[in-house]
Enzyme design. Structure first.
Site, mmCIF file in Angstrom:
data_model
loop_
_atom_site.group_PDB
_atom_site.id
_atom_site.type_symbol
_atom_site.label_atom_id
_atom_site.label_comp_id
_atom_site.label_asym_id
_atom_site.label_seq_id
_atom_site.Cartn_x
_atom_site.Cartn_y
_atom_site.Cartn_z
ATOM 1 N N GLU A 176 12.526 9.693 -2.178
ATOM 2 C CA GLU A 176 12.583 8.247 -2.367
ATOM 3 C C GLU A 176 14.040 7.768 -2.430
ATOM 4 O O GLU A 176 14.889 8.381 -3.066
ATOM 5 C CB GLU A 176 11.885 7.892 -3.685
ATOM 6 N N CYS A 180 6.748 7.988 -5.960
ATOM 7 C CA CYS A 180 7.305 8.174 -7.295
ATOM 8 C C CYS A 180 6.393 7.661 -8.417
ATOM 9 O O CYS A 180 5.397 8.287 -8.737
ATOM 10 C CB CYS A 180 8.700 7.543 -7.364
ATOM 11 N N LYS A 204 5.927 0.412 -1.767
ATOM 12 C CA LYS A 204 5.548 0.959 -3.073
ATOM 13 C C LYS A 204 4.824 -0.096 -3.908
ATOM 14 O O LYS A 204 5.313 -1.213 -4.102
ATOM 15 C CB LYS A 204 6.810 1.443 -3.782
#
Length: 264
Positions: free
Chosen positions: A40, A146, A111
């Site tokens: 990421e 994440c 995300k």
């Protein structure tokens, strides 16, 4: 399937342009792999919040161009990690890019769960809205990033959409490394899927990174795990094990959906 997870060290003394070229060279070195995964926000560092605006790119920007070429040169499926994206309206997103072996954009994912508790990424970047899966030869990838790892309902949605290999780039801090390993195994076990979680090394804006990229099979067994420094973690696995596991231990078939709170 042979997968290579490139656990990149983000050094604040290295320019973003230099890092792009260095990482592209590492990707090209993985020719012969089926899938290569990057972490990421490796261009800036996941905790370098002040860099997000300065280094944000359009979807088709410098990182896109360099990574598309690297995927094509290596002949691999490339999950190029994520970049700070700036859209046409000037809004920022944490966006992942997946390229085919021909260097074409196969999928992208914004995300959904932004980290920061009303600070950092949580206020600087917009929230994605869509679950994304990517069909590749022999299996289907499900994309997450994440902090998403802490939200099991996202992964259930990916599995319901056909995902068998859950791919997660991250910039996970060292102080919560135990959670990283635990949650990666939990997501694999509860979804009876492979988890490929690729983290970063080094220190991002003063925050030491966990490293320890990890590959977990559908039974929760760790197939490979990196150390704390920059490293390329390569593992071979059989995606057919997902269907075999789900047939052998059909827990997903026993889910009870639509439960309501008593009294409503």
């Amino acid at each position: 399937m042979r997968a290579s997870l490139i656990q990149i060290a983000v050094d604040e003394g290295e320019s973003v342009d230099s890092r792009r070229e260095r990482v592209a060279s590492l990707v090209r070195d993985q020719a012969g792999a089926d899938l290569v995964v990057l972490p990421e926000l490796w261009t800036t560092g996941a905790f370098a919040f002040e860099e997000f605006g300065r280094e944000a790119e359009p979807l088709v920007g410098p990182t896109y161009e360099v990574m598309a070429k690297a995927a094509s040169d290596a002949g691999v499926w490339l999950h190029a990690g994520s970049i700070p994206e700036r859209d046409e309206a000037g809004r920022l997103y944490n966006r992942s890019l997946v390229f085919s072996p021909a260097g074409e954009l196969a999928a992208s994912y914004r995300k959904i769960h932004r980290f920061g508790f009303d600070k950092g990424e949580a206020v600087l970047m917009g929230r994605g809205e869509d679950l994304v899966t990517v069909p590749v030869p022999g299996t289907t990838l499900g994309l997450a990033t994440c902090y998403d790892l802490r939200f099991p309902e996202l992964f259930r949605g990916l599995v319901d959409a056909g995902a068998e290999v859950l791919v997660l780039p991250a910039g996970w801090p060292e102080r919560r490394r135990a959670h990283w390993t635990l949650l990666a195994q939990a997501r694999a076990v509860e979804n009876q899927a492979f988890v490929l979680a690729c983290g970063t090394a080094g220190t991002h804006a003063g925050v030491p990174q966990a490293g320890h990229s990890i590959v977990v099979d559908p039974w929760g067994e760790v197939l490979a795990e990196a150390g704390s420094g920059e490293e390329i973690l390569t593992v071979e696995f059989d995606p057919a094990k997902v269907a075999a596991t789900r047939e052998q231990f059909p827990a997903l078939k026993d889910r009870v959906l639509g439960l309501e709170t008593p009294g409503r």
